[in-house]
Design an enzyme around this catalytic site. Sequence first.
Site, PDB file in Angstrom:
ATOM      1  N   LEU A  64      12.283  86.710 -15.736  1.00 16.44           N
ATOM      2  CA  LEU A  64      12.604  86.412 -17.130  1.00 16.44           C
ATOM      3  C   LEU A  64      14.093  86.127 -17.247  1.00 16.44           C
ATOM      4  CD1 LEU A  64      10.644  89.193 -19.087  1.00 16.44           C
ATOM      5  CD2 LEU A  64       9.914  86.849 -18.625  1.00 16.44           C
ATOM      6  N   ASP A  65      14.454  85.270 -18.198  1.00 14.65           N
ATOM      7  CA  ASP A  65      15.861  85.010 -18.481  1.00 14.65           C
ATOM      8  C   ASP A  65      16.528  86.288 -18.978  1.00 14.65           C
ATOM      9  OD1 ASP A  65      15.425  82.296 -17.928  1.00 14.65           O
ATOM     10  OD2 ASP A  65      14.893  81.883 -20.019  1.00 14.65           O
ATOM     11  N   ARG A  66      17.842  86.322 -18.879  1.00 15.48           N
ATOM     12  CA  ARG A  66      18.621  87.476 -19.333  1.00 15.48           C
ATOM     13  C   ARG A  66      18.238  87.881 -20.766  1.00 15.48           C
ATOM     14  NH1 ARG A  66      23.763  89.578 -18.336  1.00 15.48           N
ATOM     15  NH2 ARG A  66      24.373  87.897 -16.926  1.00 15.48           N
ATOM     16  N   ARG A 173      11.188  77.520 -24.243  1.00 14.85           N
ATOM     17  CA  ARG A 173      12.370  77.231 -25.056  1.00 14.85           C
ATOM     18  C   ARG A 173      12.569  75.732 -25.237  1.00 14.85           C
ATOM     19  NH1 ARG A 173      16.757  80.463 -21.709  1.00 14.85           N
ATOM     20  NH2 ARG A 173      18.139  79.766 -23.392  1.00 14.85           N
TER      21      ARG A 173
END
Length: 265
Positions: A64-66, A173
């Site tokens: 997962l992204d930050r 996104r």
Amino acid sequence: MGLQVVVNFRVIDESDDWIVVDKPAPLIVHPANRKPEPTLLGGLENLLSYEIGNGACLGIVTRLDRDTSGLVLVAKHKAAARELGMIFERREATKEYLAIVNGWPDKDEWACGEPIIRAGDVGESTIWVRQIVHPDGRDSLTRFHVENRFERNEGRFSLIRCFPETGRMHQIRVHLAHCGHPILGDKIYSGDGSEYLEWMADGWTMKLKEQLLIPRHALHAARLGVPWRGGRIEWEADIPAVLANFIEGKDVEVMHDVVIWSRYD
């Protein structure tokens, strides 16, 4: 520059083969800079130090992204990592995300199948990781379902359940931004990316708060399912309080349980 980094996480489920955790934002999954910072992998290595000392080898299966919170699946040994990797490669796993987006979509359900490519591969980009919709990109497909439409003083927003059928970088996104409904708080895709560059230079500022409203993007990995040992396992992680509060019309406070990490100290 000081960055807020959440250092706690919650164990959802565990076996001899894998561990599933609920990662908070903005905890990064694994080291990505020359200077060490708190990471999910580092926390898991501490938690599972006894098993690692007896031969365990951790492998992140779902990254997962930050700024994305939610479920992360981690294999405990190489055989499990290979088996889980093949499950995802065969698209036998199911993933669901919850996203708060700007605006009210016209439809309750729709899909976006636009191909995605790194922006720098087809032109100049000041942000290395920024992805764009482009005909030369890789096939990508995301399905969307509107869970809720709501209003606040700041405008109209929607809670969207997202079903990624492929696994491209930043896919949800990029697809939501392409559809005209960027994710709330998304520093890279809410606009031209200038918010991300400002955040990298100066951290979270009052100007960014006025533009983005919350200090993380509102994307949460809510459900994950995989076939395993003749059955199927499903995991779920509740939407975090900062996002639930936004939906309920409450003020969004600075996130708790963070440390300030400086890239240059």
